[in-house]
Design a protein around this motif. Structure first.
Motif, PDB file in Angstrom:
ATOM      1  N   PHE A 100       9.484   3.768   8.014  1.00 36.93           N
ATOM      2  CA  PHE A 100       8.190   3.881   8.204  1.00 36.93           C
ATOM      3  C   PHE A 100       8.905   3.273   9.643  1.00 36.93           C
ATOM      4  O   PHE A 100       8.145   3.524  10.849  1.00 36.93           O
ATOM      5  CB  PHE A 100       7.324   2.943   7.445  1.00 36.93           C
ATOM      6  CG  PHE A 100       6.160   2.432   8.109  1.00 36.93           C
ATOM      7  CD1 PHE A 100       5.383   3.333   8.649  1.00 36.93           C
ATOM      8  CD2 PHE A 100       6.496   1.502   8.935  1.00 36.93           C
ATOM      9  CE1 PHE A 100       3.722   2.439   8.953  1.00 36.93           C
ATOM     10  CE2 PHE A 100       5.197   1.062   9.371  1.00 36.93           C
ATOM     11  CZ  PHE A 100       3.598   1.973   9.687  1.00 36.93           C
ATOM     12  N   CYS A 101      10.038   1.906   9.586  1.00 33.79           N
ATOM     13  CA  CYS A 101      10.482   1.341  10.782  1.00 33.79           C
ATOM     14  C   CYS A 101      10.669   2.145  11.189  1.00 33.79           C
ATOM     15  O   CYS A 101      11.050   2.166  12.323  1.00 33.79           O
ATOM     16  CB  CYS A 101      11.031  -0.140   9.956  1.00 33.79           C
ATOM     17  SG  CYS A 101      10.391  -1.222   9.380  1.00 33.79           S
ATOM     18  N   LEU A 123       7.126  -9.479   8.454  1.00 33.21           N
ATOM     19  CA  LEU A 123       6.601  -8.835   6.858  1.00 33.21           C
ATOM     20  C   LEU A 123       7.551  -8.278   6.284  1.00 33.21           C
ATOM     21  O   LEU A 123       7.730  -8.016   5.313  1.00 33.21           O
ATOM     22  CB  LEU A 123       5.891  -7.258   7.823  1.00 33.21           C
ATOM     23  CG  LEU A 123       5.071  -7.600   9.036  1.00 33.21           C
ATOM     24  CD1 LEU A 123       4.410  -5.936   9.522  1.00 33.21           C
ATOM     25  CD2 LEU A 123       3.624  -7.610   8.303  1.00 33.21           C
ATOM     26  N   ILE A 124       8.262  -9.826   5.859  1.00 28.81           N
ATOM     27  CA  ILE A 124       9.132  -9.611   5.187  1.00 28.81           C
ATOM     28  C   ILE A 124       8.780 -10.819   3.623  1.00 28.81           C
ATOM     29  O   ILE A 124       8.902 -11.643   3.588  1.00 28.81           O
ATOM     30  CB  ILE A 124      10.647  -9.752   4.964  1.00 28.81           C
ATOM     31  CG1 ILE A 124      11.155  -9.110   6.459  1.00 28.81           C
ATOM     32  CG2 ILE A 124      11.455  -9.744   4.115  1.00 28.81           C
ATOM     33  CD1 ILE A 124      12.581  -9.229   6.996  1.00 28.81           C
ATOM     34  N   GLU A 125       9.103  -9.847   2.301  1.00 32.96           N
ATOM     35  CA  GLU A 125       8.771 -10.274   1.045  1.00 32.96           C
ATOM     36  C   GLU A 125       9.864 -11.975   0.725  1.00 32.96           C
ATOM     37  O   GLU A 125      11.306 -10.847   1.089  1.00 32.96           O
ATOM     38  CB  GLU A 125       8.345 -10.169   0.222  1.00 32.96           C
ATOM     39  CG  GLU A 125       7.114  -9.411   0.180  1.00 32.96           C
ATOM     40  CD  GLU A 125       5.827 -10.168   0.243  1.00 32.96           C
ATOM     41  OE1 GLU A 125       5.591 -11.245  -0.513  1.00 32.96           O
ATOM     42  OE2 GLU A 125       4.339 -10.159   0.424  1.00 32.96           O
ATOM     43  N   PRO A 126       9.616 -13.058   0.486  1.00 26.19           N
ATOM     44  CA  PRO A 126      10.931 -12.832  -0.571  1.00 26.19           C
ATOM     45  C   PRO A 126      11.292 -12.260  -1.164  1.00 26.19           C
ATOM     46  O   PRO A 126      10.931 -11.813  -2.528  1.00 26.19           O
ATOM     47  CB  PRO A 126      10.549 -14.444  -0.827  1.00 26.19           C
ATOM     48  CG  PRO A 126       8.894 -14.569  -0.474  1.00 26.19           C
ATOM     49  CD  PRO A 126       8.411 -13.434   0.190  1.00 26.19           C
ATOM     50  N   PRO A 162      15.211  -5.048   3.373  1.00 26.54           N
ATOM     51  CA  PRO A 162      14.132  -6.237   2.830  1.00 26.54           C
ATOM     52  C   PRO A 162      13.027  -5.765   2.303  1.00 26.54           C
ATOM     53  O   PRO A 162      12.756  -4.581   2.101  1.00 26.54           O
ATOM     54  CB  PRO A 162      13.596  -6.802   4.617  1.00 26.54           C
ATOM     55  CG  PRO A 162      14.256  -5.661   5.080  1.00 26.54           C
ATOM     56  CD  PRO A 162      15.680  -5.451   4.883  1.00 26.54           C
ATOM     57  N   LEU A 163      12.756  -6.314   1.164  1.00 24.65           N
ATOM     58  CA  LEU A 163      11.051  -6.018   0.547  1.00 24.65           C
ATOM     59  C   LEU A 163      10.454  -6.605   1.678  1.00 24.65           C
ATOM     60  O   LEU A 163       9.964  -7.119   2.001  1.00 24.65           O
ATOM     61  CB  LEU A 163      11.265  -6.975  -0.995  1.00 24.65           C
ATOM     62  CG  LEU A 163      10.305  -6.764  -1.746  1.00 24.65           C
ATOM     63  CD1 LEU A 163      10.365  -5.531  -1.818  1.00 24.65           C
ATOM     64  CD2 LEU A 163      10.107  -7.528  -2.568  1.00 24.65           C
ATOM     65  N   PRO A 164       9.109  -4.922   1.878  1.00 23.60           N
ATOM     66  CA  PRO A 164       8.143  -5.229   2.935  1.00 23.60           C
ATOM     67  C   PRO A 164       6.569  -6.448   2.947  1.00 23.60           C
ATOM     68  O   PRO A 164       6.910  -6.284   1.039  1.00 23.60           O
ATOM     69  CB  PRO A 164       7.694  -3.703   3.310  1.00 23.60           C
ATOM     70  CG  PRO A 164       7.469  -3.065   2.082  1.00 23.60           C
ATOM     71  CD  PRO A 164       9.302  -3.861   1.172  1.00 23.60           C
ATOM     72  N   VAL A 201       9.345   3.018  -4.242  1.00 24.57           N
ATOM     73  CA  VAL A 201      10.708   2.583  -3.843  1.00 24.57           C
ATOM     74  C   VAL A 201      10.105   1.508  -2.033  1.00 24.57           C
ATOM     75  O   VAL A 201      10.270   2.443  -1.588  1.00 24.57           O
ATOM     76  CB  VAL A 201      10.994   3.719  -3.036  1.00 24.57           C
ATOM     77  CG1 VAL A 201      12.241   3.732  -4.258  1.00 24.57           C
ATOM     78  CG2 VAL A 201      10.461   5.220  -3.169  1.00 24.57           C
ATOM     79  N   PRO A 202       9.084   0.892  -2.003  1.00 30.53           N
ATOM     80  CA  PRO A 202       9.257   0.779  -0.819  1.00 30.53           C
ATOM     81  C   PRO A 202       9.980   0.199   0.091  1.00 30.53           C
ATOM     82  O   PRO A 202       9.671  -0.108   1.351  1.00 30.53           O
ATOM     83  CB  PRO A 202       8.269  -1.245  -1.373  1.00 30.53           C
ATOM     84  CG  PRO A 202       9.058  -1.557  -3.400  1.00 30.53           C
ATOM     85  CD  PRO A 202       9.268   0.265  -3.436  1.00 30.53           C
ATOM     86  N   ARG A 203      11.247  -0.526  -0.212  1.00 24.07           N
ATOM     87  CA  ARG A 203      11.999  -0.541   0.868  1.00 24.07           C
ATOM     88  C   ARG A 203      12.841   0.436   1.691  1.00 24.07           C
ATOM     89  O   ARG A 203      12.898   0.800   2.885  1.00 24.07           O
ATOM     90  CB  ARG A 203      13.185  -1.400   0.257  1.00 24.07           C
ATOM     91  CG  ARG A 203      13.045  -2.534  -1.075  1.00 24.07           C
ATOM     92  CD  ARG A 203      14.123  -2.734  -1.325  1.00 24.07           C
ATOM     93  NE  ARG A 203      13.644  -3.983  -2.547  1.00 24.07           N
ATOM     94  CZ  ARG A 203      14.350  -5.772  -1.908  1.00 24.07           C
ATOM     95  NH1 ARG A 203      14.770  -5.721  -0.899  1.00 24.07           N
ATOM     96  NH2 ARG A 203      14.209  -6.317  -3.426  1.00 24.07           N
ATOM     97  N   LEU A 204      12.957   1.205   0.714  1.00 19.82           N
ATOM     98  CA  LEU A 204      12.776   2.824   1.316  1.00 19.82           C
ATOM     99  C   LEU A 204      12.344   3.212   1.718  1.00 19.82           C
ATOM    100  O   LEU A 204      12.099   3.972   3.565  1.00 19.82           O
ATOM    101  CB  LEU A 204      13.556   4.111   0.282  1.00 19.82           C
ATOM    102  CG  LEU A 204      14.913   3.370  -0.910  1.00 19.82           C
ATOM    103  CD1 LEU A 204      15.001   5.096  -1.429  1.00 19.82           C
ATOM    104  CD2 LEU A 204      15.932   3.532   1.015  1.00 19.82           C
TER     105      LEU A 204
END
Length: 171
Positions: free
Chosen positions: A83-84, A96-99, A126-128, A75-78
Motif C-alpha cells: 500500500f505504501c 501509523l505503526i502499532e507497537p 512494521p505492523l500498521p 498479512v497486514p505487514r506485507l
C-alpha cells in the motif's frame, strides 16, 4: 514480449516458489495480468507473493485490496508495505505503526529447541495501525484515478521511477 507470454503461461505454478516473478509481471504486464494477480489473493499458498506484487501493480484497485487485507488481519505487514509503495504513505512519519505485540516466554519444557528463530522478511516490516491507514486512504483515495498506475503516490513516469530507485526505500 516472449518473456511476458511465458510469465503469463506459468504464473500460477511459479507464484508460490518464485514470487519475484509475480512482481515482475505486475510491473511489465497489462491490466489483465494485474487482474489475474488479484485473483491469487484468496489462495493462502500464493497470497504472500501476490500481495508483494500488488505494490508493483500501483493501481487504486491494488491499494483497495491492500486495505481489505489489512482490515481482515491477513498479512497486514506485507499489505501495508505494498500500500505504501503505491500511495507514498510513510507509516513512521504519520505515526501509523502499532507497537509489536508482547509474547509470553514459553516454558523451557515446552520450548522447541530446533525451531527456526530467524526473522522472515515480512516480520521485519512494521505492523500498521490499520484504522489510521484506512482513515488516511478514505481521505486520499479520490487522488488516485482508477486504472492509472502510481508509485510513491505519484503517477508512474521515468522521473518518478528514477527518483524512487535512487531515494526510495531499499525494499
Amino acid at each position: 514480449p516472449a518473456a511476458v507470454i511465458r510469465l503469463r503461461a506459468h504464473m500460477e505454478p511459479w507464484a508460490a516458489a518464485q514470487s519475484p516473478l509475480l512482481s515482475l509481471l505486475a510491473s511489465i504486464g497489462d491490466a489483465g495480468d494485474r487482474a489475474r494477480l488479484m485473483e491469487l489473493l484468496p489462495r493462502p499458498e500464493l497470497r504472500k507473493g501476490a500481495v508483494v506484487a500488488l505494490g508493483f501493480c500501483g493501481t487504486q484497485e491494488a491499494a483497495d485490496a491492500c486495505v481489505a487485507l489489512m482490515r481482515s488481519g491477513v498479512v497486514p505487514r506485507l499489505a501495508a508495505d505494498a500500500f505504501c509503495t503505491i500511495t507514498g504513505l510513510d507509516l513512521h512519519e504519520q505515526r501509523l505503526i502499532e507497537p509489536e505485540p508482547d509474547t509470553e516466554p514459553v516454558p523451557f519444557e515446552q520450548d522447541d529447541l530446533d525451531q527456526d528463530l530467524s526473522l522472515k522478511d515480512e516480520e521485519m516490516l512494521p505492523l500498521p495501525r490499520t484504522a489510521g491507514v484506512i482513515a488516511w486512504w478514505d481521505s486520499h483515495r479520490d487522488d488516485f484515478l482508477p486504472g492509472r498506475r502510481y508509485l510513491a503516490g505519484q503517477p508512474i513516469s521515468r522521473a518518478v521511477l528514477w527518483q524512487t530507485l535512487t531515494d526510495g526505500p531499499m525494499r
